[in-house]
Design an enzyme around this catalytic site. Structure first.
Site, PDB file in Angstrom:
ATOM      1  N   ALA A   1       0.797  -1.225   0.000  1.00  0.00           N
ATOM      2  CA  ALA A   1       0.000   0.000   0.000  1.00  0.00           C
ATOM      3  C   ALA A   1       0.832   1.278   0.000  1.00  0.00           C
ATOM      4  O   ALA A   1       0.278   2.366  -0.144  1.00  0.00           O
ATOM      5  CB  ALA A   1      -0.929   0.005   1.213  1.00  0.00           C
ATOM      6  N   TYR A   2       2.130   1.183   0.167  1.00  0.00           N
ATOM      7  CA  TYR A   2       2.949   2.397   0.214  1.00  0.00           C
ATOM      8  C   TYR A   2       2.928   3.108  -1.133  1.00  0.00           C
ATOM      9  O   TYR A   2       3.327   2.548  -2.153  1.00  0.00           O
ATOM     10  CB  TYR A   2       4.393   2.073   0.590  1.00  0.00           C
ATOM     11  CG  TYR A   2       4.618   1.645   2.020  1.00  0.00           C
ATOM     12  CD1 TYR A   2       3.653   1.838   3.009  1.00  0.00           C
ATOM     13  CD2 TYR A   2       5.809   1.041   2.407  1.00  0.00           C
ATOM     14  CE1 TYR A   2       3.857   1.442   4.312  1.00  0.00           C
ATOM     15  CE2 TYR A   2       6.032   0.647   3.721  1.00  0.00           C
ATOM     16  CZ  TYR A   2       5.051   0.845   4.669  1.00  0.00           C
ATOM     17  OH  TYR A   2       5.268   0.452   5.963  1.00  0.00           O
TER      18      TYR A   2
END
Length: 325
Positions: free
Chosen positions: A60-61
């Site tokens: 998700a970064y």
């Protein structure tokens, strides 16, 4: 660089882990302060040159662009057999049903998505980013076991959760002959020591590798209390972490500065040296957006705080509400 085993495994990891949340496309995701690919690559290269072989990212970064950047850089700069790539699953990656969590469907989809972005056939450490209260832990642990048996991950790890949750997951895996977690990525620094109550003793007893996130308390331990940065002003999650015991925290920050001046080193080196000496920490995860950040982290490995210095830094601490879960 020093190298140690990750928990009770044969995997060699550097004493520092480079946190890759700092790298990504600023326009994607929720962190506008991240470094783009052009700015990230020199830091990744310098980390490798300094002997760091351990890199932690997450699906998700920066909308997956962190994995893409680290994947391309490591493929060019490093020997895949010598480096350790860790990524995570749980946070939301797309809108709608099944866009987050630790269901079998999500884990099987997200490991493939991560491998594609990383440009690798496998990750060394696949971690659950948080506890999923909406999915049976049996479903999660069996799916993670199947990921390992499929050769897509070498080991599995967990991140911030309660000690009872971590042990429940381990027991479920053991009862069913599934793969157990080998590491815990938790929240630990001089301003947040609640993990010393249960999680750290548990990890020490069970021989679990500990790789703390935010070892410098989002930078608060490296500057005067009232000083801010572009990241601190826009980091909404970070704003929730250190607001419950301001006076005690301020005293600790002041003592870090005092000891750093006395030793003629930076505050970051003192704060990180404390984490490095906290048993059973394996490798703190360092966030780097400037080259001096990396230089401070490497220098901290050589600093050995005396018992009196450790006690002086710790003395103002007061209990904090649980944060970071």
């Amino acid at each position: 660089m020093d190298y140690v085993k990750l928990g009770n495994t044969g995997l060699d990891v550097s004493r520092l882990c480079l946190g890759c949340m700092s790298f990504g496309v600023p326009e994607r995701g929720t962190h506008q302060w991240v470094l783009n690919e052009e700015l990230s690559r020199p830091i990744i290269k310098k980390a490798l040159d300094d002997g760091i072989n351990f890199f932690d990212t997450a699906n998700a970064y920066s909308d997956g662009t962190s994995e893409e950047i680290i994947g391309r850089a490591l493929k060019e700069f490093a020997n895949r057999d010598e480096i350790v790539i860790a990524t995570k699953v749980y946070m939301r990656t797309h809108k709608g049903p099944n866009g987050a969590g630790l269901s079998r469907k999500s884990i099987m989809a997200e490991i493939d998505n991560s491998l594609k972005r990383l440009g690798s056939d496998y990750v060394d450490l696949y971690q659950i980013h948080r506890w999923d209260y909406h999915t049976p832990i049996e479903e999660t642990m069996e799916a993670l076991h199947d990921v390992v048996k499929a050769g897509k991950a070498r080991y599995i790890g967990a991140s911030s959760m309660y000690a009872w949750q971590f042990m429940k997951a381990q027991n479920v895996a053991e009862r069913n002959g599934w793969t157990r977690f080998v590491s815990m990525q938790n929240h630990l620094n001089l301003l947040y020591r609640e993990e010393e109550r249960e999680m750290l003793p548990l990890c020490r007893e069970e021989k679990i590798g500990v790789i703390p996130w935010s070892p410098l308390a989002r930078g608060k331990l490296t500057r005067d209390w009232v000083e801010t940065t572009s990241r601190s002003q826009t980091d909404e999650f970070g704003k929730t972490l250190y607001t419950s015991a301001i006076e005690a925290d301020r005293k600790i920050v002041e003592r870090v500065a005092e000891l750093a001046a006395k030793r003629e080193v930076t505050r970051a080196q003192i704060a990180l040296a404390w984490v490095l000496q906290k048993a059973p920490v394996t490798a703190p995860i360092i966030g780097v957006t400037k080259m001096p950040h990396l230089e401070d982290a490497v220098a901290a490995i050589s600093i050995k705080l005396t018992p009196e210095e450790v006690a002086y830094l710790e003395e103002p601490y007061v209990p904090h509400p649980v944060r970071g879960f």
